[in-house]
Design a protein around this motif. Structure first.
Motif, mmCIF file in Angstrom:
data_model
loop_
_atom_site.group_PDB
_atom_site.id
_atom_site.type_symbol
_atom_site.label_atom_id
_atom_site.label_comp_id
_atom_site.label_asym_id
_atom_site.label_seq_id
_atom_site.Cartn_x
_atom_site.Cartn_y
_atom_site.Cartn_z
ATOM 1 N N GLU A 181 -10.346 7.943 -43.785
ATOM 2 C CA GLU A 181 -9.837 6.751 -44.487
ATOM 3 C C GLU A 181 -8.336 6.884 -44.717
ATOM 4 O OE1 GLU A 181 -11.942 6.246 -48.106
ATOM 5 O OE2 GLU A 181 -13.886 5.805 -47.150
ATOM 6 N N GLN A 182 -7.910 8.081 -45.121
ATOM 7 C CA GLN A 182 -6.485 8.307 -45.359
ATOM 8 C C GLN A 182 -5.685 8.251 -44.056
ATOM 9 O OE1 GLN A 182 -4.918 8.604 -48.250
ATOM 10 N NE2 GLN A 182 -6.812 8.466 -49.462
ATOM 11 N N ARG A 183 -6.244 8.810 -42.982
ATOM 12 C CA ARG A 183 -5.527 8.803 -41.705
ATOM 13 C C ARG A 183 -5.380 7.375 -41.163
ATOM 14 N NH1 ARG A 183 -4.576 13.510 -39.073
ATOM 15 N NH2 ARG A 183 -4.758 12.544 -37.003
ATOM 16 N N VAL A 184 -6.452 6.610 -41.212
ATOM 17 C CA VAL A 184 -6.384 5.221 -40.734
ATOM 18 C C VAL A 184 -5.395 4.421 -41.572
ATOM 19 C CG1 VAL A 184 -7.690 3.077 -40.504
ATOM 20 C CG2 VAL A 184 -8.688 5.253 -39.728
ATOM 21 N N ALA A 185 -5.391 4.657 -42.875
ATOM 22 C CA ALA A 185 -4.458 3.939 -43.753
ATOM 23 C C ALA A 185 -3.006 4.280 -43.433
ATOM 24 C CB ALA A 185 -4.768 4.269 -45.210
ATOM 25 N N ASN A 186 -2.794 5.406 -42.798
ATOM 26 C CA ASN A 186 -1.435 5.817 -42.419
ATOM 27 C C ASN A 186 -1.179 5.663 -40.929
ATOM 28 O OD1 ASN A 186 0.137 7.315 -44.815
ATOM 29 N ND2 ASN A 186 -2.084 7.642 -45.061
ATOM 30 N N GLY A 187 -1.998 4.843 -40.261
ATOM 31 C CA GLY A 187 -1.777 4.513 -38.866
ATOM 32 C C GLY A 187 -2.139 5.620 -37.885
ATOM 33 N N LEU A 188 -3.027 6.501 -38.284
ATOM 34 C CA LEU A 188 -3.415 7.632 -37.437
ATOM 35 C C LEU A 188 -4.875 7.500 -37.008
ATOM 36 C CD1 LEU A 188 -1.835 10.491 -39.586
ATOM 37 C CD2 LEU A 188 -0.894 9.509 -37.477
ATOM 38 N N ALA A 189 -5.183 8.069 -35.872
ATOM 39 C CA ALA A 189 -6.590 8.136 -35.450
ATOM 40 C C ALA A 189 -7.344 9.119 -36.329
ATOM 41 C CB ALA A 189 -6.667 8.558 -33.984
ATOM 42 N N GLY A 190 -8.603 8.846 -36.539
ATOM 43 C CA GLY A 190 -9.419 9.749 -37.351
ATOM 44 C C GLY A 190 -9.698 11.060 -36.637
ATOM 45 N N TYR A 191 -9.936 12.117 -37.441
ATOM 46 C CA TYR A 191 -10.363 13.398 -36.871
ATOM 47 C C TYR A 191 -11.798 13.279 -36.365
ATOM 48 C CZ TYR A 191 -6.431 16.002 -38.912
ATOM 49 O OH TYR A 191 -5.190 16.486 -39.238
ATOM 50 N N ILE A 192 -12.112 13.998 -35.289
ATOM 51 C CA ILE A 192 -13.496 14.162 -34.839
ATOM 52 C C ILE A 192 -13.979 15.508 -35.357
ATOM 53 C CG2 ILE A 192 -15.068 14.224 -32.877
ATOM 54 C CD1 ILE A 192 -13.648 11.543 -33.304
ATOM 55 N N ILE A 193 -15.094 15.493 -36.040
ATOM 56 C CA ILE A 193 -15.606 16.745 -36.586
ATOM 57 C C ILE A 193 -16.086 17.637 -35.446
ATOM 58 C CG2 ILE A 193 -18.014 16.058 -36.934
ATOM 59 C CD1 ILE A 193 -17.750 17.471 -39.741
ATOM 60 N N ASP A 194 -15.896 18.937 -35.606
ATOM 61 C CA ASP A 194 -16.277 19.912 -34.589
ATOM 62 C C ASP A 194 -17.330 20.844 -35.192
ATOM 63 O OD1 ASP A 194 -15.223 21.375 -31.865
ATOM 64 O OD2 ASP A 194 -15.810 22.849 -33.385
ATOM 65 N N LYS A 195 -18.471 20.977 -34.507
ATOM 66 C CA LYS A 195 -19.578 21.762 -35.045
ATOM 67 C C LYS A 195 -19.190 23.222 -35.253
ATOM 68 C CE LYS A 195 -24.437 22.934 -34.285
ATOM 69 N NZ LYS A 195 -25.628 22.707 -33.449
ATOM 70 N N GLU A 196 -18.553 23.826 -34.257
ATOM 71 C CA GLU A 196 -18.180 25.234 -34.368
ATOM 72 C C GLU A 196 -17.184 25.449 -35.503
ATOM 73 O OE1 GLU A 196 -16.559 28.899 -31.533
ATOM 74 O OE2 GLU A 196 -16.166 26.818 -30.961
ATOM 75 N N LEU A 197 -16.182 24.563 -35.586
ATOM 76 C CA LEU A 197 -15.206 24.683 -36.668
ATOM 77 C C LEU A 197 -15.844 24.455 -38.037
ATOM 78 C CD1 LEU A 197 -11.964 22.947 -35.294
ATOM 79 C CD2 LEU A 197 -12.412 25.396 -35.593
ATOM 80 N N THR A 198 -16.851 23.588 -38.081
ATOM 81 C CA THR A 198 -17.536 23.362 -39.354
ATOM 82 C C THR A 198 -18.276 24.618 -39.804
ATOM 83 O OG1 THR A 198 -17.729 20.974 -39.052
ATOM 84 C CG2 THR A 198 -19.352 22.014 -40.500
ATOM 85 N N GLU A 199 -18.931 25.316 -38.867
ATOM 86 C CA GLU A 199 -19.595 26.572 -39.234
ATOM 87 C C GLU A 199 -18.564 27.620 -39.648
ATOM 88 O OE1 GLU A 199 -22.832 27.029 -39.714
ATOM 89 O OE2 GLU A 199 -22.961 24.880 -39.268
ATOM 90 N N ASN A 200 -17.414 27.630 -38.956
ATOM 91 C CA ASN A 200 -16.324 28.516 -39.365
ATOM 92 C C ASN A 200 -15.839 28.171 -40.767
ATOM 93 O OD1 ASN A 200 -14.854 28.418 -36.025
ATOM 94 N ND2 ASN A 200 -16.391 29.821 -36.835
ATOM 95 N N ALA A 201 -15.738 26.882 -41.067
ATOM 96 C CA ALA A 201 -15.280 26.447 -42.389
ATOM 97 C C ALA A 201 -16.295 26.811 -43.471
ATOM 98 C CB ALA A 201 -15.025 24.938 -42.381
ATOM 99 N N MET A 202 -17.574 26.712 -43.153
ATOM 100 C CA MET A 202 -18.601 27.142 -44.108
ATOM 101 C C MET A 202 -18.452 28.641 -44.395
ATOM 102 S SD MET A 202 -20.460 24.566 -45.118
ATOM 103 C CE MET A 202 -20.960 22.904 -44.631
ATOM 104 N N GLN A 203 -18.181 29.435 -43.350
ATOM 105 C CA GLN A 203 -17.967 30.864 -43.542
ATOM 106 C C GLN A 203 -16.730 31.132 -44.393
ATOM 107 O OE1 GLN A 203 -19.728 33.521 -42.775
ATOM 108 N NE2 GLN A 203 -18.205 35.077 -43.300
ATOM 109 N N ARG A 204 -15.654 30.410 -44.108
ATOM 110 C CA ARG A 204 -14.440 30.588 -44.911
ATOM 111 C C ARG A 204 -14.671 30.175 -46.365
ATOM 112 N NH1 ARG A 204 -11.222 32.883 -45.904
ATOM 113 N NH2 ARG A 204 -9.396 31.540 -46.196
ATOM 114 N N ALA A 205 -15.463 29.118 -46.579
ATOM 115 C CA ALA A 205 -15.757 28.703 -47.954
ATOM 116 C C ALA A 205 -16.521 29.789 -48.692
ATOM 117 C CB ALA A 205 -16.539 27.384 -47.945
#
Length: 410
Positions: free
Chosen positions: A70-94
Motif C-alpha cells: 500500500e505504501q509503495r503504490v502510494a509512492n508510485g512504486l510497484a509492489g514487492y512480490i513475496i518470496d517463500k525462501e526469504l520468508t523462511e529466512n525472515a522467520m529464522q531471523r525473527a
C-alpha cells in the motif's frame, strides 16, 4: 540495514531510534536468557545450535506485505512480490532476535549471511500487530527507505512469537521472487540458532570435580553459556579424553572408574577445550536393613553394623527386611526367621519381608546368607540381643542367631 549493490563496499545501519528510546520495541534487558529446548548440537559451521520454541505467524507476515505494498503504490512504486525462501529466512531471523536483538546474528555474522539474496533488513520487536510495526518502520527514515527502495523487487517477512513478545523482520532483495507460494496460518516451531561457544565447561555428574567409586560410572556433559544462560552440548559432538586410561575410561559420554587414582577429563569442540577432575576411590559395599518393632512399626533403614530395634524397652521384633547395595559382582542376600508359634519361615530375598506384621508374633531367631558370585568373595556377619542374655556373639553365613535386636555387616 542495507547491503551495497557493489559487493558490500559499505554498510549502513538504521535503528528505530524514536520508538526504541520510548520502549515501543524490544529492549536489550528483555532479551531471552532461558527457555532453551534440549541439548545443543554443533552445526556444520562449528557453532553450537541452541533450540528455542515459539510460533511463526504467516498471517501477520502477509498482512505486513499488504501494508508495505500500500505504501509503495502510494509512492508510485510497484509492489514487492513475496518470496517463500526469504520468508523462511525472515522467520529464522525473527527467532534469532528473541535471543539477540541486532542486525548482527547471534553467531556473530551479519544478517546478510542468512541468504546471499538479501540486500536489506528491517527489524523490530514488541509491536503486537502488523499495523503497529508498520507505523514504527514508516516513522523511521532508514526503515522507510528500505520499504520504498525502488531497486528492490522481492521481500521475505518474518513474525515470531515467544513469551508474550512478537519479533518482526523484513528481508529485501534486488532479485525477482523465485516462489511466492507462502504458507498461511500459525505454526509452532523449534528453530535452531547458532551461537558462539563461551565459558565452556566439562562436568562429571554435573560437577567439575567428583569422587567415583571403582566400578562406577558417571555421565559427562559439556556446557556453554549464551546470554547468561547455560546449555549442554550433545556428547556425540564433543571429543572426550582421559589423562590415564588405567584409572578410568570413557565411552559413549560416560566415564568408568577402573582403579584408585586421579584423572583429568578433557572435552574439545574445535579449538575450544575444558577439563574436570575425577578421583577414583575404593568401592563401598553396604548392607541395609530395617525392623518392624512392637508398638512402633517399621523403623528407618540402618546399615553396616548399626543397631535396628530398641534398647531397654522390652519390645519384640516382628519383621525384618534386608538388601545389599553397590555390589561389585552378581549376587544378593537371602534370609529366614523363626517366628513365635510358626517356626522357621521360608527364605526371602533382597528387601522382602521376613516375619509377620499385625499378628503380634516375635522373631526368635534369624539366618542370613549371601548368594551368587558375591557369596564366593564375601561373608556376612550378624548378631542379636536376646532377652535376659544381652548381646550374642557374631554369627555368619547362614548360622542361626537368636534375636531381640539385630546388627548386620558384611
Amino acid at each position: 540495514m542495507i547491503k551495497s549493490n557493489k559487493q558490500l563496499l559499505y554498510i549502513t545501519i538504521f535503528l528505530v531510534i524514536m520508538t526504541f528510546v520510548f520502549g515501543n520495541v524490544y529492549t536489550a534487558n528483555a532479551v531471552t536468557t532461558s527457555g532453551f529446548v534440549g541439548e545443543a548440537t554443533i552445526s556444520a559451521n562449528g557453532y553450537p545450535e541452541i533450540v528455542i520454541s515459539g510460533t511463526n505467524n504467516y498471517n501477520y507476515a502477509k498482512e505486513v506485505l499488504s501494508k508495505v505494498n500500500e505504501q509503495r503504490v502510494a509512492n508510485g512504486l510497484a509492489g514487492y512480490i513475496i518470496d517463500k525462501e526469504l520468508t523462511e529466512n525472515a522467520m529464522q531471523r525473527a527467532a534469532e532476535l528473541s535471543v539477540c536483538f541486532d542486525h548482527v546474528r547471534p553467531n556473530g555474522e551479519m544478517c546478510f549471511s542468512i541468504n546471499n539474496k538479501v540486500y536489506g533488513e528491517n527489524i523490530a520487536a514488541g509491536q503486537t500487530n502488523p499495523s503497529s510495526v508498520m507505523n514504527t518502520w514508516m516513522n523511521s527514515s532508514g526503515h522507510k527507505a528500505n520499504i520504498l527502495n525502488s531497486s528492490w523487487k522481492s521481500i521475505g517477512i518474518g513474525c515470531f512469537y515467544k513469551d508474550g513478545v512478537y519479533y518482526w523482520v523484513q528481508l529485501f532483495s534486488i532479485r525477482n521472487s523465485d516462489n511466492s507460494n507462502v504458507e498461511s496460518g500459525t505454526k509452532s516451531v523449534n528453530p535452531k540458532i547458532e551461537v558462539p561457544i563461551s565459558d565452556m565447561k566439562v562436568l562429571a555428574n554435573n560437577s567439575a570435580s567428583i569422587e567415583l567409586e571403582v566400578g562406577k560410572e558417571a555421565t559427562l556433559k559439556t556446557t556453554s553459556t549464551y546470554n547468561n544462560s547455560q546449555f549442554s552440548i550433545r556428547n556425540a559432538d564433543v571429543q572426550y579424553s582421559v589423562s590415564n586410561e588405567e584409572i578410568a575410561t570413557i565411552s559413549n559420554g560416560k566415564i568408568k572408574a577402573i582403579k584408585e587414582g586421579t584423572v583429568t577429563i578433557s572435552s574439545k569442540i574445535g579449538e575450544n577445550k575444558a577439563t574436570c577432575t575425577v578421583k577414583v576411590v575404593p568401592r563401598v559395599i553396604s548392607v541395609y536393613y530395617k525392623t518392624h518393632v512392637q508398638n512402633v512399626g517399621w523403623q528407618n533403614y540402618v546399615r553396616n553394623g548399626a543397631m535396628s530395634g530398641t534398647e531397654g524397652q522390652s519390645l519384640r521384633l516382628e519383621g525384618i527386611q534386608i538388601y545389599l547395595d553397590n555390589l561389585p559382582v552378581s549376587g544378593g542376600v537371602e534370609y529366614c526367621t523363626h517366628v513365635q508359634n510358626i517356626g522357621w519361615q521360608n527364605y526371602v530375598s533382597n528387601n522382602q519381608m521376613s516375619g509377620t506384621e499385625g499378628q503380634s508374633l516375635r522373631l526368635e531367631a534369624i539366618k542370613i546368607r549371601l548368594t551368587g558370585e558375591f557369596a564366593n568373595q564375601y561373608d556376612i556377619y550378624y548378631r542379636v540381643h536376646c532377652q535376659n542374655i544381652g548381646w550374642m556373639g557374631w554369627a555368619k553365613n547362614n548360622e542361626s542367631a537368636r534375636n531381640s535386636w539385630i546388627r548386620i555387616q558384611t
